[in-house]
Design an enzyme around this catalytic site. Structure first.
Site, PDB file in Angstrom:
ATOM      1  N   CYS A  98      -7.897  11.347   4.940  1.00  0.00           N
ATOM      2  CA  CYS A  98      -7.646  10.128   4.162  1.00  0.00           C
ATOM      3  C   CYS A  98      -7.108  10.504   2.785  1.00  0.00           C
ATOM      4  CB  CYS A  98      -8.972   9.379   4.004  1.00  0.00           C
ATOM      5  SG  CYS A  98      -8.885   7.943   2.912  1.00  0.00           S
TER       6      CYS A  98
ATOM      7  N   THR B 221      -8.362   9.499   0.164  1.00  0.00           N
ATOM      8  CA  THR B 221      -9.575   9.799  -0.610  1.00  0.00           C
ATOM      9  C   THR B 221      -9.934  11.278  -0.485  1.00  0.00           C
ATOM     10  OG1 THR B 221     -10.371   7.573  -0.242  1.00  0.00           O
ATOM     11  CG2 THR B 221     -12.020   9.185  -0.873  1.00  0.00           C
TER      12      THR B 221
ATOM     13  N   HIS C 100      -7.898  13.106  -2.886  1.00  0.00           N
ATOM     14  CA  HIS C 100      -8.425  13.044  -4.264  1.00  0.00           C
ATOM     15  C   HIS C 100      -9.516  14.097  -4.432  1.00  0.00           C
ATOM     16  CE1 HIS C 100      -6.303   9.493  -5.678  1.00  0.00           C
ATOM     17  NE2 HIS C 100      -6.571   8.899  -4.534  1.00  0.00           N
TER      18      HIS C 100
ATOM     19  N   ILE D 110      -5.092   1.420  -5.204  1.00  0.00           N
ATOM     20  CA  ILE D 110      -5.961   1.685  -6.349  1.00  0.00           C
ATOM     21  C   ILE D 110      -5.142   2.382  -7.432  1.00  0.00           C
ATOM     22  CG2 ILE D 110      -8.057   2.861  -7.125  1.00  0.00           C
ATOM     23  CD1 ILE D 110      -9.028   2.706  -4.180  1.00  0.00           C
TER      24      ILE D 110
HETATM   25  P1  NAD Z   1      -0.645   6.778   0.047  1.00  0.00           P
HETATM   26  O1  NAD Z   1      -0.886   7.368  -1.291  1.00  0.00           O
HETATM   27  O2  NAD Z   1      -0.455   7.677   1.218  1.00  0.00           O
HETATM   28  O3  NAD Z   1       0.613   5.802  -0.032  1.00  0.00           O
HETATM   29  C1  NAD Z   1       1.051   5.185  -1.200  1.00  0.00           C
HETATM   30  C2  NAD Z   1       2.571   5.113  -1.138  1.00  0.00           C
HETATM   31  O4  NAD Z   1       3.031   4.377  -2.269  1.00  0.00           O
HETATM   32  C3  NAD Z   1       3.244   6.493  -1.172  1.00  0.00           C
HETATM   33  O5  NAD Z   1       4.039   6.690  -0.018  1.00  0.00           O
HETATM   34  C4  NAD Z   1       4.059   6.437  -2.464  1.00  0.00           C
HETATM   35  O6  NAD Z   1       5.285   7.143  -2.360  1.00  0.00           O
HETATM   36  C5  NAD Z   1       4.273   4.921  -2.599  1.00  0.00           C
HETATM   37  N1  NAD Z   1       4.752   4.505  -3.928  1.00  0.00           N
HETATM   38  C6  NAD Z   1       4.648   5.142  -5.122  1.00  0.00           C
HETATM   39  N2  NAD Z   1       5.300   4.454  -6.083  1.00  0.00           N
HETATM   40  C7  NAD Z   1       5.831   3.364  -5.494  1.00  0.00           C
HETATM   41  C8  NAD Z   1       6.633   2.270  -5.957  1.00  0.00           C
HETATM   42  N3  NAD Z   1       7.004   2.167  -7.248  1.00  0.00           N
HETATM   43  N4  NAD Z   1       7.000   1.326  -5.079  1.00  0.00           N
HETATM   44  C9  NAD Z   1       6.625   1.400  -3.780  1.00  0.00           C
HETATM   45  N5  NAD Z   1       5.872   2.424  -3.270  1.00  0.00           N
HETATM   46  C10 NAD Z   1       5.484   3.383  -4.122  1.00  0.00           C
HETATM   47  O7  NAD Z   1      -1.851   5.793   0.288  1.00  0.00           O
HETATM   48  P2  NAD Z   1      -2.528   5.181   1.632  1.00  0.00           P
HETATM   49  O8  NAD Z   1      -3.481   6.171   2.183  1.00  0.00           O
HETATM   50  O9  NAD Z   1      -1.509   4.554   2.518  1.00  0.00           O
HETATM   51  O10 NAD Z   1      -3.377   4.043   0.906  1.00  0.00           O
HETATM   52  C11 NAD Z   1      -2.708   2.991   0.219  1.00  0.00           C
HETATM   53  C12 NAD Z   1      -3.408   2.626  -1.074  1.00  0.00           C
HETATM   54  O11 NAD Z   1      -4.640   1.980  -0.789  1.00  0.00           O
HETATM   55  C13 NAD Z   1      -3.780   3.820  -1.984  1.00  0.00           C
HETATM   56  O12 NAD Z   1      -3.593   3.411  -3.334  1.00  0.00           O
HETATM   57  C14 NAD Z   1      -5.253   4.017  -1.696  1.00  0.00           C
HETATM   58  O13 NAD Z   1      -5.922   4.638  -2.778  1.00  0.00           O
HETATM   59  C15 NAD Z   1      -5.710   2.600  -1.497  1.00  0.00           C
HETATM   60  N6  NAD Z   1      -6.920   2.400  -0.706  1.00  0.00           N
HETATM   61  C16 NAD Z   1      -7.740   1.405  -1.110  1.00  0.00           C
HETATM   62  C17 NAD Z   1      -8.875   1.093  -0.380  1.00  0.00           C
HETATM   63  C18 NAD Z   1      -9.738  -0.037  -0.807  1.00  0.00           C
HETATM   64  O14 NAD Z   1     -10.819  -0.205  -0.241  1.00  0.00           O
HETATM   65  N7  NAD Z   1      -9.296  -0.847  -1.782  1.00  0.00           N
HETATM   66  C19 NAD Z   1      -9.175   1.811   0.785  1.00  0.00           C
HETATM   67  C20 NAD Z   1      -8.276   2.818   1.202  1.00  0.00           C
HETATM   68  C21 NAD Z   1      -7.153   3.089   0.452  1.00  0.00           C
END
Ligand code: NAD
Ligand code: ZN
Length: 340
Positions: A38, A40, A43, A264
Site C-alpha cells: 500500500c 501507506t 510512507h 491525503i
Molecule cells: P498514489 O500515491 O499511488 O497515487 C496518487 C497519484 O496522484 C500518483 O499517480 C501521482 O502521480 C498523482 N498526482 C500527483 N500530482 C497530481 C496532479 N497535480 N494531478 C493529478 N494527479 C496527480 O496513491 P494511491 O495508493 O492510489 O492512493 C490515493 C490517495 O488516497 C493517496 O493520497 C493516499 O494517501 C490516499 N488514501 C487515503 C485513504 C483514506 O482513508 N482517506 C486510504 C488510502 C489511501
C-alpha cells in the site's frame, strides 16, 4: 515465523523472524497467502514525518492481504479452519458513540493493522474475528488481496450517484484507477482521470477511463469540452492528495457539484472558498471503508463483472520483497502483490 518489519528507524524494510502471534478469545489466526503493498507501507518504508510520529519500531507492517483461517479463539463463531478471508485493517474500539451506532468507520479510537499493531507482511496474522471478511469462492486470490484499497475506491466512488454523470478523478494511482473502473461499471457517462505520470494514465485507460489526461501537458477543460461537456463535472473524486489537483477539481466542477476527498495532502492545501460557496459544492472527506457494507459491495461488484485485473502489475515471491518495494518506488506500477 518470517516477517517483513520496520526494525530500524530509517528508510527501508527488513526480513526478520518474529514469534508467531497467538489469537485471543475473539481473534482469528490467519495464514497469509498474499499481501499487497500500500502507499501507506511506502510512507513507512520511506520513514517520512507521518511514519516517524505514528509507527513504533519494531513493527511488522502490511495490511492488504488474503489468507486462510489457521486457528481461532474459543469465543469465535461463524468461521471454520481453512476459510478464505481478507480483513478490515481498521480495528475499532466497539464502545465509542459511533461504534455503538454501527458507524465503525467513524470510530475515534481506530488502530491500524501494520501501523500500530502487527501486520500482514508475515506468515501469520492475528485480527479480531469481527474484522475478518469471508471471501466468496468466486473472488480470485489476487483480487481478494487488494480488497483493502479497492474498498477505499468503492467507499469514495459510491458516495454520490454516478449514473449518467460526468466524473473527474484526480490521481491515477491504484485507487484512482480502481475508482475509474467502478464509475464506468455503475453507469457514469464520462470518467476523466488526471495524473502527471504517463504510465499510470495508461493504466487508467486500461481500467476503463473514458479519457486520461496528463495535466502537466494538456488543458483539462479543453479535453472535457472535446468530450461534449459544456458545464463542468458533476462528481469529483480526489485521489492524489495533491493541492494543485484539488484546486483544478474545484475549478472545473459544475455548480452543485459533489466532491469526495480521499487523497491525503502532505501539508496545508489552499481552497478557493469563493468557488465552493458560489458553486454550492458539496465536499466530503472519506476515510477507510464502511464496515462492512463496503466489503459486501466489493464482493458484489466483482461478482457482477467488474474487472480489476489490469491494476495488478507486479507479483513477487516474498524473498524478492525488495523488488516489490522498488517497483512501488519507481512510480511505474499499479498494485504490487507479494506471495507468501
Ligand atoms: P498514489 O500515491 O499511488 O497515487 C496518487 C497519484 O496522484 C500518483 O499517480 C501521482 O502521480 C498523482 N498526482 C500527483 N500530482 C497530481 C496532479 N497535480 N494531478 C493529478 N494527479 C496527480 O496513491 P494511491 O495508493 O492510489 O492512493 C490515493 C490517495 O488516497 C493517496 O493520497 C493516499 O494517501 C490516499 N488514501 C487515503 C485513504 C483514506 O482513508 N482517506 C486510504 C488510502 C489511501
Ligand atoms: Zn469506536
Amino acid at each position: 515465523m518470517k516477517a517483513l518489519a520496520k526494525t530500524q528507524a530509517r528508510p527501508g524494510i527488513w526480513a526478520t523472524q518474529v514469534p508467531t502471534p497467538v489469537p485471543g478469545p475473539n481473534d482469528l489466526l490467519i495464514r497469509v497467502q498474499q499481501s499487497s503493498i500500500c502507499g501507506t507501507d511506502m510512507h513507512i518504508y520511506n520513514w517520512d514525518a507521518w511514519a516517524q510520529r505514528t509507527v513504533p519500531v519494531p513493527m511488522v507492517t502490511g495490511h492488504e492481504y488474503m489468507g486462510v483461517v489457521a486457528g481461532m479463539g474459543n469465543e469465535v463463531r461463524g468461521f471454520e479452519l481453512g476459510d478464505r478471508v481478507s480483513g478490515e485493517g481498521h480495528i475499532t474500539c466497539g464502545h465509542c458513540r459511533n461504534c455503538r451506532a454501527g458507524r465503525r468507520h467513524l470510530c475515534r479510537n481506530t488502530q491500524g493493522v501494520g501501523v500500530n499493531r502487527p501486520g500482514s507482511f508475515a506468515e501469520y496474522l492475528v485480527i479480531p474475528a469481527f474484522n475478518a471478511f469471508k471471501l466468496p469462492a468466486d473472488i480470485p486470490d489476487d483480487i481478494a488481496s487488494i480488497f483493502d484499497p479497492f474498498g477505499n475506491a468503492v467507499h469514495t466512488a459510491l458516495q454520490f450517484d454516478l449514473v449518467g454523470e460526468d466524473v473527474l478523478i484526480t490521481g491515477a494511482g491504484p485507487i484512482g484507477c480502481m475508482a475509474a473502473a467502478i464509475a464506468r461499471h455503475v453507469g457514469a457517462r464520462n470518467v476523466v482521470v488526471t495524473d502527471i505520470n504517463d504510465y499510470r494514465l495508461d493504466l487508467a485507460r486500461r481500467m476503463g477511463a473514458t479519457c486520461a489526461v496528463n495535466v502537466a501537458r494538456e488543458d483539462l477543460w479543453e479535453v472535457a469540452q472535446g468530450l461534449g461537456m459544456t458545464e463542468g463535472f458533476d462528481v469529483g473524486l480526489e485521489m492524489s492528495g495533491s493541492g494543485p489537483a484539488f484546486a483544478q477539481m474545484v475549478d472545473v466542477m459544475n455548480n452543485g457539484g459533489k466532491v469526495a476527498l480521499l487523497g491525503i495532502p502532505a501539508g496545508e492545501v489552499k481552497i478557493d472558498w469563493d468557488a465552493v460557496i458560489f458553486k454550492m459544492l458539496t465536499i466530503r472527506g472519506i476515510y477507510g471503508r464502511e464496515m462492512f457494507e463496503t466489503w459486501y459491495k466489493m464482493a458484489a461488484l466483482i461478482q457482477s463483472g467488474l474487472d480489476l485485473t489490469p491494476v495488478i502489475t507486479h507479483r513477487f515471491g516474498i524473498d524478492d520483497f525488495q523488488k516489490g518495494f522498488d517497483a512501488m518506488l519507481s512510480g511505474q506500477s499499479g498494485k504490487v502483490i507479494l506471495k507468501w
